[in-house]
Design an enzyme around this catalytic site. Structure first.
Site: not given
Length: 185
Positions: A32, A38, A151
């Site tokens: 990420c 994440r 996100d």
């Protein structure tokens, strides 16, 4: 391929796993932006699913961020909290930055969103992105317009729970693909 659990679902973007590079462990990198939300959730959950499937001797999962702002830091406290609340161990993570050499060291690189995918494409040696996939390429609920893992960083705790649900569902499907490729543990 359609999701049998969703009547009328559109085909997903799932593609086959890249073949293993060597006879060693199949190495997966989940990526990420900062490696504090994440991708560490992805690493922890996917590792747990790999372990449960008896594949831990044949599959290794790591995570990284495309940016280096958080290198060495633990995961975001909200990510750790949601993982811990669901029985996962979030204590060992320290953020790492993805490096172009990882393409040569990993069998599969999974981008959490389109922006991460573009950043990874930009650093791929020789432009070879044959081992790069979107994480949700393995999600049975992903469709043409929904391939990103959102996100949650600038949102509230609910966003982290939503990410966890997406990651758990996708990890289960990814482990099934690994079992098909590598054989059952």
């Amino acid at each position: 391929m359609t999701d049998p659990d969703r009547p009328g679902a559109t085909p997903t973007h799932r593609t086959p796993l890249p073949p293993p590079r060597t006879g060693g462990r199949y190495r997966i990198a989940v990526v990420c932006l900062g490696n504090i939300c994440r991708s560490p959730i992805g690493q922890v959950v996917l590792t747990e699913h790999v372990d449960r499937a008896g594949l831990s001797d044949r599959v290794e999962v790591v995570s990284a961020g495309t940016g280096g702002w958080h290198v060495g830091h633990p995961m975001d406290r909200r990510a750790a909290t949601v993982l811990t609340a669901h029985g996962y161990d979030a204590s060992q993570h320290r953020a790492t930055q993805f490096e172009a050499t990882w393409f040569d060291e990993h069998d599969l690189v999974l981008a959490m969103d389109g922006s991460n995918h573009a950043d990874l494409t930009d650093v791929a040696p020789g432009g070879d992105v044959s081992r790069l996939r979107m994480f949700r390429d393995f999600d049975p609920r992903a469709d043409d317009g929904d391939r990103d893992v959102p996100d949650p960083y600038f949102g509230d705790e609910d966003g982290f729970g939503s990410v966890l649900a997406t990651v758990e569902r996708t990890a289960a499907a990814l482990v099934a693909a690994l079992e098909a490729e590598l054989g059952r543990g």
